[in-house]
Design a protein around this motif. Structure first.
Motif, PDB file in Angstrom:
ATOM      1  N   ASP A 160      -8.255 -12.399   2.346  1.00 55.66           N
ATOM      2  CA  ASP A 160      -6.819 -12.610   2.768  1.00 55.66           C
ATOM      3  C   ASP A 160      -5.377 -11.736   2.417  1.00 55.66           C
ATOM      4  O   ASP A 160      -4.801 -11.106   3.625  1.00 55.66           O
ATOM      5  CB  ASP A 160      -6.712 -14.205   2.317  1.00 55.66           C
ATOM      6  CG  ASP A 160      -5.678 -15.312   2.823  1.00 55.66           C
ATOM      7  OD1 ASP A 160      -4.856 -14.917   4.574  1.00 55.66           O
ATOM      8  OD2 ASP A 160      -4.717 -15.230   2.504  1.00 55.66           O
ATOM      9  N   ARG A 161      -5.423 -11.635   1.765  1.00 53.75           N
ATOM     10  CA  ARG A 161      -4.277 -10.278   1.255  1.00 53.75           C
ATOM     11  C   ARG A 161      -4.231  -9.484   2.222  1.00 53.75           C
ATOM     12  O   ARG A 161      -3.574  -8.844   2.448  1.00 53.75           O
ATOM     13  CB  ARG A 161      -4.205 -10.292  -0.568  1.00 53.75           C
ATOM     14  CG  ARG A 161      -4.187 -11.309  -1.248  1.00 53.75           C
ATOM     15  CD  ARG A 161      -3.538 -11.198  -2.232  1.00 53.75           C
ATOM     16  NE  ARG A 161      -2.965 -12.810  -3.127  1.00 53.75           N
ATOM     17  CZ  ARG A 161      -1.673 -12.213  -3.526  1.00 53.75           C
ATOM     18  NH1 ARG A 161      -1.394 -11.674  -3.523  1.00 53.75           N
ATOM     19  NH2 ARG A 161      -1.689 -13.257  -4.510  1.00 53.75           N
ATOM     20  N   HIS A 162      -5.524  -8.796   2.040  1.00 54.87           N
ATOM     21  CA  HIS A 162      -6.452  -7.380   2.636  1.00 54.87           C
ATOM     22  C   HIS A 162      -5.601  -7.477   4.395  1.00 54.87           C
ATOM     23  O   HIS A 162      -5.265  -6.526   4.787  1.00 54.87           O
ATOM     24  CB  HIS A 162      -7.461  -6.511   2.240  1.00 54.87           C
ATOM     25  CG  HIS A 162      -7.654  -5.537   2.853  1.00 54.87           C
ATOM     26  ND1 HIS A 162      -6.341  -4.457   2.462  1.00 54.87           N
ATOM     27  CD2 HIS A 162      -8.798  -4.925   2.948  1.00 54.87           C
ATOM     28  CE1 HIS A 162      -7.089  -3.372   2.801  1.00 54.87           C
ATOM     29  NE2 HIS A 162      -8.363  -4.128   3.728  1.00 54.87           N
ATOM     30  N   GLY A 213      -1.154  -2.865  -2.857  1.00 53.35           N
ATOM     31  CA  GLY A 213      -0.396  -3.351  -1.302  1.00 53.35           C
ATOM     32  C   GLY A 213      -0.796  -5.278  -1.552  1.00 53.35           C
ATOM     33  O   GLY A 213      -0.004  -5.504  -1.061  1.00 53.35           O
ATOM     34  N   MET A 214      -1.897  -5.348  -1.698  1.00 49.73           N
ATOM     35  CA  MET A 214      -2.357  -6.478  -1.344  1.00 49.73           C
ATOM     36  C   MET A 214      -1.502  -7.813  -2.975  1.00 49.73           C
ATOM     37  O   MET A 214      -0.600  -8.566  -2.878  1.00 49.73           O
ATOM     38  CB  MET A 214      -3.953  -6.680  -2.212  1.00 49.73           C
ATOM     39  CG  MET A 214      -4.984  -6.051  -1.579  1.00 49.73           C
ATOM     40  SD  MET A 214      -6.611  -6.759  -2.314  1.00 49.73           S
ATOM     41  CE  MET A 214      -7.214  -5.004  -1.232  1.00 49.73           C
ATOM     42  N   VAL A 228       1.441  -6.429   1.014  1.00 47.76           N
ATOM     43  CA  VAL A 228       1.974  -5.381   2.139  1.00 47.76           C
ATOM     44  C   VAL A 228       0.237  -4.515   2.459  1.00 47.76           C
ATOM     45  O   VAL A 228      -0.145  -4.349   1.486  1.00 47.76           O
ATOM     46  CB  VAL A 228       3.190  -5.363   1.981  1.00 47.76           C
ATOM     47  CG1 VAL A 228       4.482  -5.549   1.975  1.00 47.76           C
ATOM     48  CG2 VAL A 228       2.762  -3.722   0.712  1.00 47.76           C
ATOM     49  N   LYS A 229       0.665  -3.787   4.046  1.00 47.64           N
ATOM     50  CA  LYS A 229      -0.345  -3.076   4.204  1.00 47.64           C
ATOM     51  C   LYS A 229       0.028  -1.599   3.174  1.00 47.64           C
ATOM     52  O   LYS A 229       1.256  -1.282   3.707  1.00 47.64           O
ATOM     53  CB  LYS A 229      -0.144  -2.918   5.613  1.00 47.64           C
ATOM     54  CG  LYS A 229      -0.983  -1.532   6.155  1.00 47.64           C
ATOM     55  CD  LYS A 229      -1.544  -1.159   7.447  1.00 47.64           C
ATOM     56  CE  LYS A 229      -2.612  -0.529   7.941  1.00 47.64           C
ATOM     57  NZ  LYS A 229      -2.834  -0.641   9.605  1.00 47.64           N
ATOM     58  N   VAL A 230      -0.971  -1.043   3.089  1.00 45.74           N
ATOM     59  CA  VAL A 230      -0.376   0.687   2.779  1.00 45.74           C
ATOM     60  C   VAL A 230      -0.988   1.556   3.651  1.00 45.74           C
ATOM     61  O   VAL A 230      -1.803   1.282   3.520  1.00 45.74           O
ATOM     62  CB  VAL A 230      -0.850   0.614   1.396  1.00 45.74           C
ATOM     63  CG1 VAL A 230      -0.682   2.356   0.838  1.00 45.74           C
ATOM     64  CG2 VAL A 230      -0.759  -0.388   0.169  1.00 45.74           C
ATOM     65  N   ASN A 231       0.179   2.701   3.978  1.00 48.17           N
ATOM     66  CA  ASN A 231      -0.574   3.104   4.550  1.00 48.17           C
ATOM     67  C   ASN A 231      -0.478   4.339   4.117  1.00 48.17           C
ATOM     68  O   ASN A 231       0.663   5.275   3.541  1.00 48.17           O
ATOM     69  CB  ASN A 231       0.133   2.898   5.658  1.00 48.17           C
ATOM     70  CG  ASN A 231       0.178   2.398   6.695  1.00 48.17           C
ATOM     71  OD1 ASN A 231      -0.375   1.836   7.571  1.00 48.17           O
ATOM     72  ND2 ASN A 231       1.875   1.928   7.003  1.00 48.17           N
ATOM     73  N   ILE A 232      -1.539   5.230   3.737  1.00 45.69           N
ATOM     74  CA  ILE A 232      -1.558   6.149   4.015  1.00 45.69           C
ATOM     75  C   ILE A 232      -1.832   7.146   4.306  1.00 45.69           C
ATOM     76  O   ILE A 232      -2.272   8.104   4.757  1.00 45.69           O
ATOM     77  CB  ILE A 232      -2.442   6.108   1.889  1.00 45.69           C
ATOM     78  CG1 ILE A 232      -2.551   5.452   1.139  1.00 45.69           C
ATOM     79  CG2 ILE A 232      -2.933   7.737   1.444  1.00 45.69           C
ATOM     80  CD1 ILE A 232      -4.354   5.056   0.840  1.00 45.69           C
ATOM     81  N   ASP A 272      -7.218  -7.151  -9.768  1.00 43.97           N
ATOM     82  CA  ASP A 272      -6.405  -7.796 -11.154  1.00 43.97           C
ATOM     83  C   ASP A 272      -5.827  -5.962 -10.731  1.00 43.97           C
ATOM     84  O   ASP A 272      -6.194  -5.191 -11.772  1.00 43.97           O
ATOM     85  CB  ASP A 272      -6.800  -7.423 -12.082  1.00 43.97           C
ATOM     86  CG  ASP A 272      -6.676  -7.203 -13.802  1.00 43.97           C
ATOM     87  OD1 ASP A 272      -4.778  -7.611 -13.797  1.00 43.97           O
ATOM     88  OD2 ASP A 272      -6.712  -6.997 -14.365  1.00 43.97           O
ATOM     89  N   PRO A 273      -5.101  -5.457 -10.229  1.00 42.76           N
ATOM     90  CA  PRO A 273      -4.169  -4.510  -9.480  1.00 42.76           C
ATOM     91  C   PRO A 273      -3.564  -3.839 -10.776  1.00 42.76           C
ATOM     92  O   PRO A 273      -2.959  -4.397 -11.339  1.00 42.76           O
ATOM     93  CB  PRO A 273      -2.936  -5.021  -8.507  1.00 42.76           C
ATOM     94  CG  PRO A 273      -3.910  -6.033  -7.569  1.00 42.76           C
ATOM     95  CD  PRO A 273      -4.122  -6.566  -8.626  1.00 42.76           C
ATOM     96  N   HIS A 274      -3.237  -1.931 -10.955  1.00 39.28           N
ATOM     97  CA  HIS A 274      -2.566  -1.749 -12.586  1.00 39.28           C
ATOM     98  C   HIS A 274      -1.501  -2.132 -11.811  1.00 39.28           C
ATOM     99  O   HIS A 274      -0.740  -1.683 -11.006  1.00 39.28           O
ATOM    100  CB  HIS A 274      -3.371  -0.498 -12.341  1.00 39.28           C
ATOM    101  CG  HIS A 274      -2.881  -0.151 -13.548  1.00 39.28           C
ATOM    102  ND1 HIS A 274      -1.817   0.240 -13.642  1.00 39.28           N
ATOM    103  CD2 HIS A 274      -3.942   0.573 -14.903  1.00 39.28           C
ATOM    104  CE1 HIS A 274      -1.508   0.248 -15.211  1.00 39.28           C
ATOM    105  NE2 HIS A 274      -2.668   0.996 -15.826  1.00 39.28           N
ATOM    106  N   PRO A 275      -1.169  -2.528 -13.037  1.00 40.14           N
ATOM    107  CA  PRO A 275       1.251  -2.552 -13.307  1.00 40.14           C
ATOM    108  C   PRO A 275       1.429  -1.571 -12.740  1.00 40.14           C
ATOM    109  O   PRO A 275       2.362  -1.592 -11.226  1.00 40.14           O
ATOM    110  CB  PRO A 275       0.932  -3.008 -14.467  1.00 40.14           C
ATOM    111  CG  PRO A 275      -0.416  -2.666 -15.156  1.00 40.14           C
ATOM    112  CD  PRO A 275      -0.945  -3.069 -14.437  1.00 40.14           C
ATOM    113  N   LEU A 276       1.478  -0.869 -12.560  1.00 40.45           N
ATOM    114  CA  LEU A 276       2.242   0.831 -12.294  1.00 40.45           C
ATOM    115  C   LEU A 276       1.879   0.899 -10.900  1.00 40.45           C
ATOM    116  O   LEU A 276       2.416   1.039  -9.767  1.00 40.45           O
ATOM    117  CB  LEU A 276       1.599   1.728 -12.951  1.00 40.45           C
ATOM    118  CG  LEU A 276       1.672   2.403 -14.089  1.00 40.45           C
ATOM    119  CD1 LEU A 276       0.957   3.443 -14.987  1.00 40.45           C
ATOM    120  CD2 LEU A 276       3.427   2.393 -14.118  1.00 40.45           C
TER     121      LEU A 276
END
Length: 544
Positions: free
Chosen positions: A280-282, A315-316, A320-324, A525-529
């Motif tokens: 859902d977040r993605h 982004g999750m 937000v969506k991350v455009n790389i 569990d996204p990395h905090p950085l």
């Protein structure tokens, strides 16, 4: 006793065996089982540590210092189980161990042969450290029919006989191509692949059929008939919108249910709430940001696989969506106008790890752009070193600042690391030594400065543990000069000798780290950085 699931591939490579293994592991976890996933690589390199990223993608690093296949990153990201040295083995390592034993005389004068000595070593690897597990998933690299993989297939055959059919299963990942001119799916490649595997003494129990179009019941029945499996065990694997949709998609096709049926198990229904939230977040972001990654290997996204996924995870976390945007650092080496044209649309700039001089001046120019324009900047490993060289040249007045990795220099702001403390004691290296297996690699602790940006990102922590993989280090003799130029050393090794983190307090978000935080980031569990970097990029996007 652990049950073993062996995953093989047929027809062509790059069918997604690693992602399939990771997804199946996650589904079994969701049913309450304890799993571990392992990778058998048939190539003769001892490990992928000296291989070009263009040859084999990124090198994934474990806490205990193993340089491994990138598939172990999939395994960790999907299951959360930390990979170990014992979870990846290559033909090169197998043969290295056998030859060492032979030289010591361990075989008591016997003729050393592929069978039984090589296959016994492979079986030892598969069976090790499995006492507390419900399932061990073993992915065999390459494609059935490759000469290199024959000892591994033979080891599987022997293990099936030794452990019994109720304790082992073989999942064969294959391709059912669609011939557009004929308007048909073709099952013959799958039939031939299964025949090849069966001729080696291994009969698959389940077939995972990669296909671009729905696999009709009639074609499934045909595959089942000719491949000697149940029709329900022929599972279609359509292309997914995202890798994070794959576990849910495979569950919908009955993969985990069929695996448990094979083992005569009736596990509880899986709790897939975690994966529903991830998807859902993605798929439903509430905004977007654009991140420019200025690197050396941008022609092959797999060279930065974990980095790509960690940015997605960030982004999750921020919905937000991350455009790389993958930007070749060499393009920035001569033309300031080109740098501005490429980087001005970016909401964040990231310079990743890498080796060698090529593209280094372009990376330094990117750091300068981010510093002067107040664009969020994230430097990882070599990226941190480039940030220090840029700071030395442009804010500390050391015009000749460089790295000894790029050749002789009178101002070695970055130099080869010759000794450091590890859990095993003092480690020493020399510039003339071997390249393979000689870096500062694995998990090391760092102490964070109080009241620093990095400490706040880590929730007020004063000590962290992160994974490293590098041969060169920022020279702490230049610390005072760099700090006078505004680049603060906010993280150091516990002995205070090795710089781990730098930041600019006068910048909205400017951090360089010597370690690789992307290796520990997970979708749940996204990395905090990365979470904080994307939050800063989102703030930048709102200012534009």
């Amino acid at each position: 006793m652990a049950r073993y699931i062996f995953i093989t591939g047929g027809v062509v490579s790059s069918l997604g065996k690693g992602l399939m293994a990771a997804s199946l592991g996650a589904l079994l976890q969701a049913r309450g089982y304890k799993v571990r996933i392992r990778k058998f690589d048939p190539y003769l390199n001892v490990d992928p540590g000296t291989m070009s990223p263009y040859q084999h993608g990124e090198v994934y690093v474990t806490d205990d210092g193993a340089e491994t296949d990138l598939d172990l990153g999939h395994y960790e990201r999907f299951t959360g189980v930390s990979a170990r040295q014992s979870d990846n083995v290559t033909s090169g390592r197998i043969y290295q161990q056998i030859i060492a034993r032979e030289r010591r005389g361990d075989y008591l004068g016997a003729t050393v042969q592929v069978i039984p000595h090589v296959t016994d070593a492979i079986k030892e690897f598969a069976l090790a450290d499995a006492d507390d597990l419900d399932f061990v998933l073993c992915e065999i690299g390459g494609t059935v029919g490759d000469i290199e993989s024959l000892p591994f297939i033979e080891a599987i055959r022997q293990l099936r006989n030794e452990l019994g059919p109720d304790n082992t299963a073989v999942v064969h990942v294959t391709l059912v191509p669609y011939i557009s001119a004929a308007g048909e799916l073709k099952t013959k490649p799958t039939q031939h692949s299964v025949r090849e595997l069966t001729s080696l003494g291994v009969q698959p129990d389940l077939l995972l059929c990669r296909c671009e179009h729905e696999l009709p019941a009639s074609e499934r029945a045909k595959i089942a008939l000719f491949c000697n499996v149940r029709p329900e065990a022929v599972i279609q694997a359509l292309d997914a919108s995202s890798i994070y949709a794959v576990p849910l998609q495979y569950h919908g096709e009955g993969l985990d249910e069929q695996v448990l049926r094979h083992f005569h198990l009736e596990g509880p229904s899986p709790d897939l709430t975690r994966w529903d939230d991830i998807l859902d977040r993605h798929q439903n972001p509430e905004g977007e940001v654009t991140i420019g990654v200025v690197g050396k290997y941008v022609g092959l996204p797999d060279a930065y696989k974990s980095l790509n996924e960690a940015l997605v995870h960030g982004g999750m976390a921020n919905r937000v969506k991350v455009n790389i945007r993958w930007l070749d650092a060499e393009l920035f080496e001569q033309d300031d106008a080109e740098i501005a044209a490429q980087l001005e649309p970016m909401h964040g700039i990231l310079v990743p790890g890498g080796f060698g001089e090529r593209g280094s001046e372009g990376k330094i120019a990117s750091v300068r752009f981010a510093r002067e324009r107040k664009v969020p900047f994230f430097g990882i490993c070599l990226g941190m070193q480039m940030a220090c060289i840029e700071g030395a040249r442009n804010t500390a007045g050391i015009a000749a600042a460089s790295s000894t990795e790029f050749g002789e220099t009178t101002e070695p702001v970055v130099g080869i690391i010759t000794e450091w403390m590890s859990k095993e004691g003092l480690q020493q290296r020399s510039a003339e030594g071997d390249l393979g297996g000689t870096m500062r690699v694995g998990a090391y602790e760092a102490k964070l400065s109080g009241n620093s940006h990095i400490s706040r990102i880590y929730g007020g922590a004063t000590e962290i543990s992160e994974r490293h993989r590098h041969r060169y280090e920022v020279n702490s003799a230049y610390r005072d000069a760099l700090e006078n130029g505004g680049l603060v050393f906010s993280g150091m090794s516990p002995d205070g000798l090795l710089p781990e983190i730098v930041e600019r307090p006068d910048h909205p978000w400017f951090i360089g780290v010597q370690f690789h935080p992307e290796l520990k980031s997970k979708p749940f569990d996204p990395h905090p950085l990365f979470r904080d970097f994307i939050a800063a990029a989102l703030q930048q996007a709102r200012l534009v």
